[in-house]
Motif scaffolding. Structure first.
Motif, PDB file in Angstrom:
ATOM      1  N   ARG A  11       0.735  -1.270  -0.092  1.00  0.00           N
ATOM      2  CA  ARG A  11      -0.148   0.088  -0.142  1.00  0.00           C
ATOM      3  C   ARG A  11       0.921   1.274   0.126  1.00  0.00           C
ATOM      4  O   ARG A  11       0.522   2.182  -0.731  1.00  0.00           O
ATOM      5  N   ALA A  12       1.925   1.418   0.992  1.00  0.00           N
ATOM      6  CA  ALA A  12       2.861   2.414   0.865  1.00  0.00           C
ATOM      7  C   ALA A  12       3.669   2.525  -0.520  1.00  0.00           C
ATOM      8  O   ALA A  12       3.676   3.862  -0.969  1.00  0.00           O
ATOM      9  N   PHE A  13       3.731   1.411  -1.027  1.00  0.00           N
ATOM     10  CA  PHE A  13       4.553   1.522  -2.459  1.00  0.00           C
ATOM     11  C   PHE A  13       3.561   2.177  -3.618  1.00  0.00           C
ATOM     12  O   PHE A  13       3.915   2.917  -4.238  1.00  0.00           O
ATOM     13  N   ILE A  14       2.421   1.776  -3.397  1.00  0.00           N
ATOM     14  CA  ILE A  14       1.252   2.280  -4.530  1.00  0.00           C
ATOM     15  C   ILE A  14       1.220   4.000  -4.216  1.00  0.00           C
ATOM     16  O   ILE A  14       1.110   4.673  -5.287  1.00  0.00           O
ATOM     17  N   ILE A  15       1.240   4.308  -2.979  1.00  0.00           N
ATOM     18  CA  ILE A  15       1.074   5.542  -2.515  1.00  0.00           C
ATOM     19  C   ILE A  15       2.204   6.392  -2.868  1.00  0.00           C
ATOM     20  O   ILE A  15       2.301   7.264  -3.639  1.00  0.00           O
ATOM     21  N   GLN A  16       3.404   5.735  -2.962  1.00  0.00           N
ATOM     22  CA  GLN A  16       4.639   6.389  -3.333  1.00  0.00           C
ATOM     23  C   GLN A  16       4.611   6.627  -4.987  1.00  0.00           C
ATOM     24  O   GLN A  16       5.095   7.485  -5.310  1.00  0.00           O
ATOM     25  N   GLU A  17       4.002   5.667  -5.415  1.00  0.00           N
ATOM     26  CA  GLU A  17       4.109   5.573  -6.889  1.00  0.00           C
ATOM     27  C   GLU A  17       3.100   6.747  -7.337  1.00  0.00           C
ATOM     28  O   GLU A  17       3.769   7.665  -8.331  1.00  0.00           O
ATOM     29  N   ILE A  18       1.900   6.875  -6.776  1.00  0.00           N
ATOM     30  CA  ILE A  18       1.196   8.021  -7.207  1.00  0.00           C
ATOM     31  C   ILE A  18       1.707   9.439  -6.931  1.00  0.00           C
ATOM     32  O   ILE A  18       1.453  10.237  -8.038  1.00  0.00           O
ATOM     33  N   GLN A  19       2.686   9.579  -5.871  1.00  0.00           N
ATOM     34  CA  GLN A  19       2.934  10.902  -5.604  1.00  0.00           C
ATOM     35  C   GLN A  19       4.247  11.046  -6.543  1.00  0.00           C
ATOM     36  O   GLN A  19       4.201  12.232  -7.269  1.00  0.00           O
ATOM     37  N   ASP A  20       4.779  10.010  -7.066  1.00  0.00           N
ATOM     38  CA  ASP A  20       6.087  10.323  -8.028  1.00  0.00           C
ATOM     39  C   ASP A  20       5.411  10.623  -9.368  1.00  0.00           C
ATOM     40  O   ASP A  20       5.933  11.656 -10.162  1.00  0.00           O
ATOM     41  N   TRP A  21       4.292   9.981  -9.714  1.00  0.00           N
ATOM     42  CA  TRP A  21       3.865  10.267 -11.042  1.00  0.00           C
ATOM     43  C   TRP A  21       3.033  11.771 -11.007  1.00  0.00           C
ATOM     44  O   TRP A  21       2.996  12.503 -12.095  1.00  0.00           O
ATOM     45  N   SER A  22       2.618  12.182  -9.960  1.00  0.00           N
ATOM     46  CA  SER A  22       1.979  13.139  -9.917  1.00  0.00           C
ATOM     47  C   SER A  22       3.293  14.436 -10.076  1.00  0.00           C
ATOM     48  O   SER A  22       2.730  15.306 -10.753  1.00  0.00           O
ATOM     49  N   ILE A  23       4.225  14.333  -9.591  1.00  0.00           N
ATOM     50  CA  ILE A  23       5.414  15.338  -9.639  1.00  0.00           C
ATOM     51  C   ILE A  23       5.901  15.318 -11.171  1.00  0.00           C
ATOM     52  O   ILE A  23       5.886  16.252 -11.559  1.00  0.00           O
ATOM     53  N   ILE A  24       6.033  13.899 -11.658  1.00  0.00           N
ATOM     54  CA  ILE A  24       6.194  13.925 -12.924  1.00  0.00           C
ATOM     55  C   ILE A  24       5.359  14.651 -14.032  1.00  0.00           C
ATOM     56  O   ILE A  24       5.723  15.458 -14.898  1.00  0.00           O
ATOM     57  N   PHE A  25       3.911  14.439 -13.721  1.00  0.00           N
ATOM     58  CA  PHE A  25       2.893  15.292 -14.655  1.00  0.00           C
ATOM     59  C   PHE A  25       3.169  16.575 -14.251  1.00  0.00           C
ATOM     60  O   PHE A  25       3.067  17.137 -15.281  1.00  0.00           O
ATOM     61  N   PHE A  26       3.528  17.212 -13.270  1.00  0.00           N
ATOM     62  CA  PHE A  26       3.544  18.556 -12.988  1.00  0.00           C
ATOM     63  C   PHE A  26       4.661  18.969 -13.521  1.00  0.00           C
ATOM     64  O   PHE A  26       4.752  20.164 -14.262  1.00  0.00           O
ATOM     65  N   GLY A  27       5.821  18.405 -13.701  1.00  0.00           N
ATOM     66  CA  GLY A  27       7.096  18.816 -14.348  1.00  0.00           C
ATOM     67  C   GLY A  27       6.862  18.901 -15.872  1.00  0.00           C
ATOM     68  O   GLY A  27       7.304  19.764 -16.725  1.00  0.00           O
ATOM     69  N   LEU A  28       6.030  17.719 -16.576  1.00  0.00           N
ATOM     70  CA  LEU A  28       5.711  17.774 -17.977  1.00  0.00           C
ATOM     71  C   LEU A  28       4.745  18.976 -18.048  1.00  0.00           C
ATOM     72  O   LEU A  28       4.864  19.624 -19.088  1.00  0.00           O
ATOM     73  N   PHE A  29       4.049  19.590 -17.346  1.00  0.00           N
ATOM     74  CA  PHE A  29       3.136  20.377 -17.447  1.00  0.00           C
ATOM     75  C   PHE A  29       3.750  21.601 -17.494  1.00  0.00           C
ATOM     76  O   PHE A  29       3.700  22.686 -18.323  1.00  0.00           O
TER      77      PHE A  29
END
Length: 295
Positions: A11-29
């Motif tokens: 569960r912690a790994f999934i939450i971490q992946e979501i956070q990482d992808w959110s930052i990646i999306f923000f960087g792409l934006f």
């Protein structure tokens, strides 16, 4: 490790992946806004696959999208072979996201965000593009294109990602003279290139540093196994004695990159919130997984 502990870690790994992808999306934006809001409306030619596609379009009228996807397709094949399939999956997703963002933002932003100031647009656009790329790289992502070439160079040579991008983009920008016959366009492009590369290195400079952890916990075995499995870092277990309690204890010693600190802290917190952790910066770490031994 029991099923409940595994479920908690997953569960912690999934939450971490979501956070990482959110930052990646923000960087792409940020990268997309820097391109569509400051550079493209001012007719400023930049590097990367988008720059190549623009040059091909102006020279032969071949649609930018066709050239963009063809070049990225070839580079992604190299990425799969050299950087690994897991990295390439992220790259493919990122290329799709940034293509979508560029297409949407181009329909929304029809005029420069800073009107009549091409040099200021160079600075602001370069900073936003560099900041976006730095965030994406910091979380093991890529926007495709010449980023892949820069990452491959960085993998085999002691050349920073920003400098790798600079070398690739320098050739692309200077080639624009054969189409536009304008030194001014080249100068603007070089300014954007320099600002972007410098910003990328500034964002990544902290993440490239190495850190040392001392972890004191009764659940040292579970922590060590999880760090090896998820953070892919080796652990050394030392025997120690708590002089206040006069009890024997185990000490985990870990060497890692600074950008991996968050992952290690998350692992320890999820397994043993009461653990005692000491983190310190180190001047240099040499050996497998770090820098080559220098003399």
């Amino acid at each position: 490790m029991n099923n409940q502990a595994k479920l908690k870690i997953n569960r912690a790994f999934i939450i971490q992946e979501i956070q990482d992808w959110s930052i990646i999306f923000f960087g792409l934006f940020l990268y997309s806004v820097g391109w569509t809001g400051f550079l493209l409306p001012n007719g400023i030619t930049t590097g990367g696959v988008t720059g190549i596609a623009a040059l091909v379009y102006f020279a032969s009228k071949v649609p930018v999208g066709i050239t963009y996807f063809c070049i990225n397709g070839v580079l992604l094949l190299l990425s799969i072979k050299i950087l690994g399939f897991k990295f390439s999956i992220k790259t493919i997703v990122n290329v799709i996201i940034i293509t979508f963002l560029l297409s949407v933002l181009q329909t929304i932003i029809k005029e420069p965000l800073v009107k009549g100031e091409p040099f200021m647009s160079c600075i602001l656009g370069g900073v936003m593009c560099g900041l976006g790329l730095g965030l994406v790289f910091n979380f093991k992502g890529s926007t495709g294109g010449t980023d892949i070439i820069a990452l491959i160079i960085n993998k085999y040579h002691n050349i920073s990602i920003g400098k790798g991008l600079l070398m690739c983009d320098l050739l692309i920008i200077c080639s624009s003279y054969f189409i536009f016959q304008s030194i001014e366009k080249i100068v603007y492009g070089l300014v954007v290139m320099g600002v972007t590369s410098y910003t990328v290195d500034m964002v990544l400079s902290g993440a490239r540093q190495s850190v040392q952890f001392f972890i004191f916990s009764d659940k040292y075995e579970e922590i060590a196994d999880t760090i090896i499995e998820q953070a892919h870092r080796g652990c050394t277990i030392l025997d120690g004695t708590g002089w206040y309690t006069k009890k024997a204890t185990k000490v985990l010693v870990i060497m890692a990159k600074k950008n991996e600190s968050v992952t290690i802290f998350r692992i320890v917190k999820n397994i043993d919130p009461a653990a005692f952790i000491s983190q310190s910066s180190v001047i240099g770490v040499y050996g497998k997984g770090f820098e080559q031994i220098k003399y």
